[in-house]
Motif scaffolding. Structure first.
Motif, PDB file in Angstrom:
ATOM      1  N   GLY A   1      -6.822  72.482  57.293  1.00 49.36           N
ATOM      2  CA  GLY A   1      -6.306  71.685  56.296  1.00 49.36           C
ATOM      3  C   GLY A   1      -5.737  70.671  56.494  1.00 49.36           C
ATOM      4  N   GLY A   2      -6.126  69.568  55.427  1.00 52.65           N
ATOM      5  CA  GLY A   2      -5.364  67.931  55.932  1.00 52.65           C
ATOM      6  C   GLY A   2      -6.531  67.046  56.909  1.00 52.65           C
TER       7      GLY A   2
ATOM      8  N   GLN B   1      -7.598  70.699  50.902  1.00 50.78           N
ATOM      9  CA  GLN B   1      -6.961  68.961  51.164  1.00 50.78           C
ATOM     10  C   GLN B   1      -6.449  69.052  49.885  1.00 50.78           C
TER      11      GLN B   1
ATOM     12  N   ASN C   1      -4.443  65.255  47.572  1.00 47.88           N
ATOM     13  CA  ASN C   1      -5.002  64.504  47.130  1.00 47.88           C
ATOM     14  C   ASN C   1      -3.735  63.696  46.575  1.00 47.88           C
TER      15      ASN C   1
ATOM     16  N   GLY D   1      -6.493  60.001  48.106  1.00 47.36           N
ATOM     17  CA  GLY D   1      -6.468  61.172  49.419  1.00 47.36           C
ATOM     18  C   GLY D   1      -4.707  62.160  48.898  1.00 47.36           C
ATOM     19  N   ASP D   2      -4.617  62.230  50.327  1.00 55.24           N
ATOM     20  CA  ASP D   2      -3.018  62.889  50.510  1.00 55.24           C
ATOM     21  C   ASP D   2      -2.695  62.577  50.919  1.00 55.24           C
TER      22      ASP D   2
ATOM     23  N   ALA E   1      -9.589  62.231  50.348  1.00 55.16           N
ATOM     24  CA  ALA E   1     -10.314  64.031  49.628  1.00 55.16           C
ATOM     25  C   ALA E   1     -11.868  63.542  49.368  1.00 55.16           C
TER      26      ALA E   1
ATOM     27  N   VAL F   1     -13.563  64.751  52.657  1.00 49.29           N
ATOM     28  CA  VAL F   1     -13.529  66.493  52.836  1.00 49.29           C
ATOM     29  C   VAL F   1     -14.112  67.035  52.089  1.00 49.29           C
TER      30      VAL F   1
ATOM     31  N   TYR G   1     -13.713  75.731  49.706  1.00 52.26           N
ATOM     32  CA  TYR G   1     -13.185  74.743  49.758  1.00 52.26           C
ATOM     33  C   TYR G   1     -12.218  74.252  48.294  1.00 52.26           C
TER      34      TYR G   1
ATOM     35  N   GLN H   1      -8.732  72.373  46.861  1.00 49.63           N
ATOM     36  CA  GLN H   1      -7.812  71.081  46.706  1.00 49.63           C
ATOM     37  C   GLN H   1      -6.711  70.710  45.960  1.00 49.63           C
TER      38      GLN H   1
ATOM     39  N   HIS I   1      -0.189  65.403  52.108  1.00 45.28           N
ATOM     40  CA  HIS I   1      -0.337  66.192  53.298  1.00 45.28           C
ATOM     41  C   HIS I   1       0.580  66.477  54.042  1.00 45.28           C
TER      42      HIS I   1
END
Length: 444
Positions: free
Chosen positions: A235-236, A345, A347, A364-365, A370, A373, A390, A392, A398
Motif C-alpha cells: 500500500g502507498g 492506495q 487519495n 494522491g494520498d 493515485a 498506482v 486494487y 483506492q 497516507h
C-alpha cells in the motif's frame, strides 16, 4: 481477531507516522557508537565478495529481539549476506529472521519496513539488535504489524531493504536486497526455513517500494525465489518518482521528501547533484544528508524544487543525471510480476496538506500519486499479471490507509497460502497516468 488487529494497527500507524511530524527540528543524524562499531555488518573474509553467489550467507548471529531498545524473550537470527546494489555491484547486507513459536517453517512472510532513511543506523536490523535511533523508532513500532503474522504461524524475514549505505528510494536495490534476503534465509540452517518454504511479500510506503520491485525483478533476477512466492501485498506505493516530486512540490508536510530524493538518487547511483543546487538547496542537503523521514516530513513546509535548485535548473528534467536516475527507478518501466498482487492506495492527500493536482499527475494520498498506482495495476493486468486486486481509498491519506489495508492484507495472504483463487479487479480499475520515461527539458 480482525477488530483487535485493526485497533493494534491503528496504534502502530498513528505512533509511527506521527513521529515524522512530532520529531524535533531537522538535524543530521549520525550512527551511534554501537552501530558504527558493530563488526557483524562488515564482510571481512579473504575471498572477494563478487566470488559469492547472491544470497550467500556470510555471517550468522542470534540475539534477543529488542523493542524500543529493551530486550524481549523473542529470539532473532541475523544474517549478513551477499547481494547487489543499485549500480549492479556486489554488496553485503543484513536481514533478520524471527521464527514463529507455532509455525513449522513451511510458510514465511518477507516484511519490508517503511523506515525510509538516509542513515544506516535506522535500519530494522539495528533497531532489532537494540541500537535505537529516532529514525529507528519506526521499525520498532512496526512490530505491532508483525505480531498477527507470528501468531498465525508465519516465520518473518525482515531485510534492511536500503542496504548498508541507506540508498533511499533506490527501487531496484530494494528489490535485490529483498530477494537475496529470502535466498539467505532459506539457505541458512539456523532459520528453520528451506527450499520448500513458501513466501509472501508485504510492505507499506517505503516497504511497498521494496515489495513491488522484488515481485517485479524476481522472475529474471531470482527465479528460484519467484517459485516460492504466493503473492505480494502493498500500500502507498511510489511508482514514478518524477511525478511524485511534482505532486509534493510546495506541500505542507511531504515537501521534505524532495531533498531526500535528491540525496538518495545521488548516493544510490554515484552522481553529484550539488552543482545544480542553490545555496539554500545545499543547506537543506547538508541538514538531511544523514537524516530520516522523521527529520524531513513536516519540517520544510512549502519547499519546492525551484527553491532547492539554481535558477537555470528550475525544471528537474533539465538535470540530465537526475533525469536518468529517476527514470531507472520508474516501476512503469520494470518487468511485470508473475504472482498475484493486492495493491491499496489512498487519495485523500488534502488531509496531510498536499493540495496540488498537477496536470497529467492528479491527486494522491499526500505523497504517493493515485493515478500512477492505478496505471501500474492496469499495466500488470494488460501484460499478464492477472489477478491484481486494487483498492483506492478516496477519503484516506497516507497515514490512514494502513489501518484499513493491513488486516485485509493478512487475510489476503492467508488465502494465497491456502491455495485459494486470488481475487482480481482487472477490467474494473479506473484509468491512470502515463508512466513512460520523462523527457529532458532545456535549462532556462
Amino acid at each position: 481477531m480482525p477488530k483487535h488487529t485493526s485497533r493494534l494497527l491503528a496504534v502502530a500507524v498513528t505512533a509511527a507516522l506521527s513521529l515524522a511530524v512530532a520529531a524535533g527540528p531537522a538535524a543530521a543524524a549520525t550512527p551511534s557508537a554501537a552501530s558504527a562499531g558493530d563488526r557483524f555488518y562488515t564482510y571481512d573474509g579473504s575471498a572477494p565478495l563478487a566470488s559469492f553467489a547472491p544470497g550467500t550467507v556470510l555471517k550468522t548471529r542470534t540475539l534477543q529481539y529488542h523493542l524500543l531498545g529493551l530486550p524481549t524473550p523473542v529470539k532473532a537470527i541475523q544474517l549478513l549476506y551477499r547481494t547487489t546494489d543499485a549500480q549492479g555491484r556486489p554488496s553485503a547486507n543484513v536481514t533478520t529472521v524471527v521464527r514463529s513459536l507455532t509455525g513449522d517453517g513451511s510458510k514465511a512472510v518477507s516484511y519490508q519496513s517503511f523506515y525510509d532513511s538516509l542513515n544506516p543506523a535506522d535500519g530494522p536490523s539495528r533497531a532489532i539488535a537494540g541500537d535505537l535511533s529516532l529514525g529507528g523508532l519506526i521499525p520498532n513500532v512496526e512490530a505491532v504489524f508483525l505480531v498477527p503474522l507470528l501468531a498465525q504461524g508465519y516465520t518473518l524475514v525482515i531485510p534492511d531493504t536500503e542496504g548498508q549505505t541507506a540508498d533511499f528510494a533506490a527501487g531496484p536495490e530494494y528489490g535485490t536486497t529483498t530477494l537475496d534476503s529470502i535466498r539467505a534465509a532459506t539457505g541458512s540452517a539456523a532459520t528453520g526455513l528451506d527450499a520448500d518454504t513458501s513466501f509472501g511479500l508485504m510492505g507499506y510506503s517505503g516497504g511497498a517500494i521494496a515489495t513491488n520491485w522484488a515481485a517485479a525483478l524476481a522472475p529474471g533476477y531470482a527465479p528460484d525465489v519467484n517459485r516460492k512466492l504466493v503473492g505480494y501485498t502493498e500500500g502507498g506505493l511510489l511508482v514514478d518518482p518524477a511525478h511524485n516530486l511534482k505532486y509534493v512540490d510546495g506541500s505542507l508536510a511531504w515537501s521534505g521528501v524532495i531533498p531526500m530524493a535528491v540525496i538518495g538518487v545521488s548516493r544510490s547511483f554515484g552522481i553529484d547533484l550539488k552543482p545544480y543546487l542553490s545555496d539554500y538547496g545545499l543547506t537543506v542537503y547538508q541538514q538531511l544528508e544523514h537524516g530520516s523521514i522523521t527529520d524531513a516530513v513536516g519540517h520544510y513546509p512549502g519547499l519546492t524544487w525551484k527553491k532547492m535548485a539554481k535558477p537555470q535548473y528550475a525544471d528537474p528534467n533539465s538535470v540530465p543525471a537526475f533525469l536518468a536516475a529517476v527514470n531507472r527507478i520508474n516501476l512503469g518501466s520494470a518487468p511485470t510480476p508473475t504472482v498475484p498482487g493486492y495493491i491499496a492506495q489512498g487519495n485523500g492527500g488534502v488531509l496531510e496538506g498536499t493540495f496540488g493536482s498537477p496536470a497529467g499527475i492528479g491527486t494522491g494520498d499526500g505523497v504517493m500519486v493515485a493515478g500512477d498506482v492505478r496505471a501500474l495495476a492496469r499495466q500488470y493486468c494488460a501484460t499478464g499479471n492477472d489477478p491484481v486486486k486494487y483498492q483506492q481509498f478516496d477519503l484516506l491519506s497516507h497515514v490512514g490507509v494502513p489501518v484499513v489495508w493491513a488486516p485485509q492484507a493478512l487475510g489476503w495472504l492467508n488465502d494465497r497460502f491456502a491455495g485459494r483463487t486470488a481475487p482480481s479487479d482487472c477490467g474494473h480499475i479506473p484509468a491512470g497516468n502515463v508512466l513512460t520515461p520523462e523527457l529532458p527539458a532545456p535549462t532556462s
